[in-house]
Design a protein around this motif. Structure first.
Motif, PDB file in Angstrom:
ATOM      1  N   ASN A   1       7.579  69.823  21.270  1.00  0.00           N
ATOM      2  CA  ASN A   1       7.212  71.007  20.509  1.00  0.00           C
ATOM      3  C   ASN A   1       6.353  70.789  19.455  1.00  0.00           C
ATOM      4  O   ASN A   1       6.441  70.043  18.379  1.00  0.00           O
ATOM      5  N   PHE A   2       5.200  71.294  19.766  1.00  0.00           N
ATOM      6  CA  PHE A   2       4.010  71.165  18.788  1.00  0.00           C
ATOM      7  C   PHE A   2       4.077  71.533  17.470  1.00  0.00           C
ATOM      8  O   PHE A   2       3.400  70.875  16.668  1.00  0.00           O
ATOM      9  N   ASP A   3       5.114  72.496  17.422  1.00  0.00           N
ATOM     10  CA  ASP A   3       5.124  73.041  16.057  1.00  0.00           C
ATOM     11  C   ASP A   3       6.429  72.326  15.282  1.00  0.00           C
ATOM     12  O   ASP A   3       6.769  72.912  14.334  1.00  0.00           O
ATOM     13  N   ASP A   4       6.678  71.343  15.661  1.00  0.00           N
ATOM     14  CA  ASP A   4       7.624  70.703  14.923  1.00  0.00           C
ATOM     15  C   ASP A   4       7.473  69.071  15.148  1.00  0.00           C
ATOM     16  O   ASP A   4       7.871  68.362  16.146  1.00  0.00           O
ATOM     17  N   GLN A   5       6.718  68.204  14.099  1.00  0.00           N
ATOM     18  CA  GLN A   5       6.247  67.106  14.553  1.00  0.00           C
ATOM     19  C   GLN A   5       6.572  66.307  13.169  1.00  0.00           C
ATOM     20  O   GLN A   5       5.885  65.346  12.912  1.00  0.00           O
TER      21      GLN A   5
END
Length: 413
Positions: free
Chosen positions: A344-348
């Motif tokens: 998930n690119f929005d949870d790094q």
């Protein structure tokens, strides 16, 4: 277990990679991956410490409201640093959708200190793709000030690092302090841990601006938890685990002009300058591999010193599907310390783990899986639906495979 590679060969590869990653240019379309915090955990706060004259919560009155933060723990102060004026990003080449800007910030450290937490506050999330914090040692402050003064606008154009001499000179002990990426929140070290911040150090806040939705002004901030240096604190370091990316075009869609590896690297050079594509080749030297088309990227590193791993993070771009980090793979001691699927690119955010001790000649492996079909689905690829051969690249719509570990070295204890 496979025979360890020559430490001299690994050092040469790491040095070559450092030269690539430290490049800074006025002609970039680049992306650099977000760094992890020191081992992070949602530690319940202790009573708030009395701010000292060295560091206070009012270090900058114009900082954006970060929302509720965990109380300061015993001995901690909080320093807030904000860009002095707004900055409106633009592509340095006039082509592309990425701008990398390094801003020099001063925490006004009058004593040797430890960093025990960070909180990045993106001023304009519509354009801020991610933020990385780098430590500038006191002996490099003059160099950083000179770079800052060379531009009419605040800060300077940079990618891969700060552009200061020796940046990433040791990827086993990188000068990254912390980062914000989508999904990131305030992070704190475990009690009794910290990262060295000597008296007089500065901070470079590198902001990656993504212009896919257009350009608009930004004034971002960062907040540091600071503690005076004292005995009994375990020093933390960032250990980087990059892996080469060699993602081919899909069968039936491999007739495009950029489906050839050499053509793809030439395209990257055209977008970010002569250093474009260099990392794609150097990573094979670091990892002891050869370029081979695959949707899976991997690298195995053999350790040269004993360490304990306390936190892990991974970074890919929009075509990522899964990232794993394993210690001593293929042995009875094998352990998976990170496994994110689906990516998930929005949870790094960085993840704390139960400590894992590793000895010299133990191994660490990072593996990334990517998928070309995602370019058919994601709005960011609206103008880039046609497949291309994807190597390690700096732009938002390029790709990376990077594992990051927060570690303590045994020989410092």
């Amino acid at each position: 277990m496979s025979r360890p590679r020559s430490r001299r060969t690994t050092w040469l590869a790491a040095a070559a990679l450092a030269l690539v990653l430290s490049a800074c240019s006025g002609t970039d379309d680049g992306d650099v991956s977000a760094a992890p915090e020191a081992p992070t955990t949602a530690v319940a706060g202790e009573p708030t410490a009395t701010p000292s004259a060295v560091a206070t919560e009012d270090a900058h009155h114009d900082a954006p409201d970060p929302g509720p933060l965990a109380p300061l723990r015993g001995g901690e102060d909080r320093v807030t640093m904000t860009m002095p004026t707004t900055y409106t990003p633009s592509s340095p080449t006039g082509v592309g959708t990425d701008d990398y800007r390094c801003f020099l910030l001063d925490p006004q450290l009058a004593r040797d200190s430890y960093l025990t937490g960070t909180n990045v506050v993106p001023g304009n999330p519509d354009v801020v793709h991610h933020v990385i914090l780098f430590r500038v040692s006191p002996d490099q402050v003059a160099e950083a000030e000179d770079m800052d003064a060379q531009s009419d606008e605040q800060g300077w154009t940079c990618f891969g690092g700060t552009g200061l001499a020796g940046d990433f000179g040791n990827i086993d002990d990188a000068n990254w302090l912390g980062a914000w990426a989508p999904g990131g929140e305030e992070t704190m070290t475990r009690k009794g841990f910290g990262t060295d911040l000597p008296k007089g150090s500065r901070i470079v806040m590198q902001v990656h601006y993504n212009l896919l939705a257009g350009a608009s002004p930004d004034m971002s901030s960062t907040q540091l938890r600071i503690m005076a240096k004292k005995p009994g604190i375990t020093r933390l370091h960032t250990f980087l685990m990059p892996a080469p990316v060699e993602m081919p075009c899909r069968p039936g869609r491999d007739g495009g002009p950029l489906c050839d590896r050499d053509a793809a690297i030439a395209d990257e050079q055209a977008r970010i300058g002569p250093s474009g594509g260099a990392t794609a080749n150097v990573l094979h030297l670091l990892c002891g591999t050869e370029p081979k088309p695959s949707d899976t990227s991997t690298c195995v590193r053999t350790l040269g010193r004993a360490m304990t791993v306390y936190g892990v993070a991974g970074h890919m771009h929009l075509l990522g599907r899964r990232i794993t980090i394993e210690t001593n793979p293929g042995t009875p001691d094998a352990r998976t310390v990170l496994d994110i699927k689906p990516w998930n690119f929005d949870d790094q955010g960085s993840q704390p783990i139960e400590p894992v001790h590793l000895d010299p000649f133990d191994t660490i492996k990072v593996t990334c899986e990517h998928a070309q079909w995602l370019r058919d689905k994601l709005p960011a690829f609206e103008t880039q639906r046609e497949d291309k051969y994807v190597v390690w690249g700096e732009g938002t719509t390029d790709e990376m495979c990077l594992g990051m570990l927060s570690v303590a070295f045994d020989d410092e204890q």
